[in-house]
Scaffold this active site. Structure first.
Site, PDB file in Angstrom:
ATOM      1  N   ASP A 106       0.849  -1.192   0.000  1.00 54.19           N
ATOM      2  CA  ASP A 106       0.000   0.000   0.000  1.00 54.19           C
ATOM      3  C   ASP A 106       0.880   1.236   0.000  1.00 54.19           C
ATOM      4  O   ASP A 106       2.086   1.163   0.261  1.00 54.19           O
ATOM      5  CB  ASP A 106      -0.945   0.011   1.200  1.00 54.19           C
ATOM      6  CG  ASP A 106      -0.209   0.003   2.535  1.00 54.19           C
ATOM      7  OD1 ASP A 106       0.806  -0.732   2.662  1.00 54.19           O
ATOM      8  OD2 ASP A 106      -0.627   0.726   3.458  1.00 54.19           O
ATOM      9  N   GLU A 184       0.089  -1.050   5.733  1.00 53.79           N
ATOM     10  CA  GLU A 184       1.167  -0.523   6.557  1.00 53.79           C
ATOM     11  C   GLU A 184       1.044   0.971   6.795  1.00 53.79           C
ATOM     12  O   GLU A 184       1.304   1.453   7.899  1.00 53.79           O
ATOM     13  CB  GLU A 184       2.532  -0.829   5.899  1.00 53.79           C
ATOM     14  CG  GLU A 184       3.719  -0.730   6.849  1.00 53.79           C
ATOM     15  CD  GLU A 184       4.296   0.678   6.977  1.00 53.79           C
ATOM     16  OE1 GLU A 184       5.056   0.908   7.940  1.00 53.79           O
ATOM     17  OE2 GLU A 184       4.018   1.558   6.138  1.00 53.79           O
TER      18      GLU A 184
END
Lengths: 498, 498
Positions: A106, A184
């Site tokens: 991400d 994350e």
């Protein structure tokens, strides 16, 4: 073996264009985990599926690559699914070491990227045409570059294995367990829970037999020297919430009639940290002064004021002493004020009635988020009482992450050290760094491995701008980083596990 | 004459629905003067044309109503035209007094209106169905209600005049010169220049023969008692600009390595004003303490802490003494901090590199914007030097307006006083107020009239939320306000000009 490394390097050298295309393909997905719309989340999930498909090419059995569903994200309306964890496993040879590799797919939001980057208006179209070699695009360095680096390593070795008529796992010097997450940048929601459940399985599940870990999610200390990272600051991110009237008020009509939340907030903010970066006493006192030995260790780093200047542009460094500067990042706590929710940025005369002042403290040593939260809360309550304001004040701990220091003398580090020198040369012996930022998953992984060594092996440079506009990865870092990752596997195999 | 006033009141009473429709028609135009897009500006210009057309129904000769083109707005790209000034003239009888009337037809932006007002989602569709009589819509009270009020007065008298077979101007007790502008919410750009040119004409142009002025652009002190306004605070709106690094920085990597602009800014902000509303000494000392006589004058106002509570919702008043509260609004300076451009409102760990802290000081007495600007500048430079920061700091004076106090004993006020009592009854003798806000055009008009008396005659209540979400005008204020405006004309005619 040396012959095999040479073939690996040759493959990397002859496939640079393919590798850049691989990174461009990955950057195309706007996998912004903080976007809580169903559409936005779907982009992250799609990115997970893409990574899954890429690694599926290199595993021996279908069950060696998995998309783990982490369920729904609790705090969204409408409810949206968490992005999947991607797992991939290469090799199960009991005579080889097993390394655990972590990265995330991400990315950060892009904010004003379009306006700021007239030359690269779309954050998700990798700019591959720059003569200076910068590959500009959101996620290029954080962490799509590193993940693609691992794919490059596998692809090169698959080619070598095919040439030898052998399976990929057989020619790799170690077994690898990959774990890539998609949250994350949004507190790794769901991952801790899954890892804790996994390690409680009788054979420790995905973590069975792992001897060391390698996290590829940080950056060199400078633009010119590779680094190995053995420490991280923690974080405690706070909001000071102050509420006055029930609506924003016109400052002409109500100025000097009411207690204004902004007035209270700036008084509190002003007590937290000085212009010199020193935090209020109760937080500062939690950290002992550096010993001469410790200072000497930081003095070994290849760091000059000019390195900082390169990153920050203007001469606004807190000190002229590079050792003080690196200690400022690595071993002192820091406090930054980020902004205010509920206030105005345009020229408006309203009195904001309900605001949240955002600040964070980077933590070191014994500064757990819990301990610091208690100290900050007590301090602010006392100081707010002193103000004699009729407004209401509360403190919220928004984000927390523990500080961490690992064992830089472990064979895991020796392997990475040797790999770095093998690729970059002895003149670029790696800096041993502690990161100023926090990567909370590091501690989770260390715990999941019952304390086995965790190494952070950065691919990008200090000026990559991971969370900023114009995020980039240099071609040289991408290609050499790929080589370091591969060589690290060979060096791991050579180490005598203590 | 008394018979004519009775007819006027009867007309108002029997045309309430029409008058509400008139206001709804005016609210439909999203005449937001701060919208600098060509489309946005066109809405303001269209509103000016509509007002022009409405007044054209009541003038004797075509040249008695004008759309004055103020040219282009300098600071826009692409260049956009300034909205026109609308002029209308009724009556040129040398034996009658001539009153100058000012209002504005532009409105504030609507910000989060749609989200905040689920019951009234469209700011430009007047909600006319509420049982409590509130007419909710952008501009309802500021200033479309007052302008429509003047139209109501003209329409009623036109009907009476038609009944008598006379021209409108003949039955009106005074001559009226209307001026409506379309840039009041954006610093009245262009208007000062036009007025200055107009008064330099040999016969003073539009201001020829005017004996007094009436500005309909403010509010009662409370929700329950009419007011006449004889003073305004001025304003000096500032930005403190602080620049550190050339880009926003990651607080993990750079926290405690650099001077952070936010740290510097909150230190400066904290020195400007205390929780008790008291400004730093050099500004506070410009204003003498109130004399016992002055205090007694403020004590006459019909104001209680509960009035303030009604406006602000929560008990966050600075004092329990209503006299201190009204003096806080009317005769003391105030300092409000509005927000910060360049900082973050979301939970983001970046260090903002370039910020502008917004604050304004409301001015009274001898506090000219120029004098206060010099004092603030000197103060902030000294305090910033003390910080020993390597960041760069500068101060910008963004908006300025002079404070103003008029003659509340003038016959212009006596006429408005009598009109108010005639409509509201002696139990609602008007409060004599000074506004906390600034209406800079007041001074311009006073100067244009060579010091002739200027009255502010408010239509709306203190809780109308002129610049906020859910702006409203109460039906009762709209209809009684219309009556007060008309009666004021009769009372003006009665006064013996000194």
């Amino acid at each position: 073996m040396s012959d095999q490394i040479s073939k690996f390097y040759a493959y990397v050298d002859s496939h640079e264009a393919d590798f850049v295309q691989r990174l461009a393909d990955a950057v195309l997905y706007p996998s912004i985990s903080s976007d809580q719309t169903p559409q936005g989340r779907q982009h992250v999930i799609n990115m997970g599926s893409y990574i899954h498909g890429q690694f599926a090419q290199f595993v021996a059995k279908p069950e060696d690559v998995q998309l783990v569903d982490l369920g729904f994200q609790d705090d969204t309306n409408p409810q949206i699914r968490l992005p999947p964890v991607v797992l991939a496993r290469i090799g199960e040879d009991a005579n080889k070491k097993t390394v655990f590799v972590y990265s995330h797919y991400d990315v950060q939001p892009v904010g004003g990227w379009k306006e700021a980057n007239v030359q690269d208006p779309d954050a998700f179209i990798l700019n591959t045409t720059r003569p200076d070699g910068q590959l500009i695009g959101r996620g290029a360095t954080d962490d799509k570059g590193p993940i693609m680096g691992w794919l490059n390593v596998l692809e090169a070795h698959k080619s070598i294995a095919d040439g030898l008529g052998k399976p990929l796992a057989e020619i790799l010097p170690v077994n690898i367990r990959f774990l890539f997450e998609g949250m994350e940048e949004s507190s790794s929601l769901g991952l801790d829970k899954w890892i804790n459940e996994e390690v409680q399985k009788p054979n420790k599940g995905w973590f069975n037999g792992v001897g060391c870990a390698c996290i590829t999610d940080n950056y060199w200390l400078t633009t010119h020297r590779p680094a190995l990272t053995y420490g991280l600051r923690g974080i405690a991110y706070f909001s000071i919430n102050i509420e006055g009237a029930t609506n924003d008020l016109h400052s002409g009509s109500f100025g000097r009639m009411v207690h204004e939340p902004m007035t209270d907030l700036v008084q509190l903010f002003s007590l937290l940290v000085g212009t010199n970066g020193v935090i209020f006493k109760e937080v500062e006192e939690m950290v002992p002064a550096p010993t001469p030995e410790e200072r000497a260790q930081y003095a070994q780093l290849d760091y000059a004021v000019s390195d900082l200047r390169q990153d920050i542009g203007n001469p606004v460094e807190l000190s002229e002493d590079p050792v003080e500067l690196v200690m400022g990042r690595m071993r002192y706590p820091s406090l930054s004020i980020h902004g205010i929710q509920g206030a105005f940025d345009t020229i408006t005369t309203a009195i904001p009635h309900k605001i949240s002042g955002r600040f964070s403290i980077r933590l070191v040593g014994k500064q757990t988020p819990k301990a610091v939260h208690e100290i900050v809360d007590k301090f602010l309550r006392k100081e707010f009482d002193n103000l004699k304001s009729k407004n209401k004040m509360s403190l919220t701990l928004e984000v927390e992450g523990m500080p961490w220091v690992g064992d830089r003398d472990h064979w895991n580090f020796k392997a990475a050290h040797a790999a770095t020198i093998a690729v970059h040369g002895v003149n670029l012996t790696p800096d041993y760094t502690r990161e100023g930022g926090s990567i909370p998953i590091t501690l989770t992984i260390e715990q999941a491995l019952d304390g086995e060594n965790v190494l952070l092996l950065p691919m990008g440079r200090s000026d990559d701008g991971a969370h900023s506009l114009r995020e980039k990865l240099d071609r040289d870092n991408y290609f050499k980083g790929t080589k370091v990752y591969g060589t690290y596997l060979y060096e791991l195999a050579k180490q005598v596990a203590s």
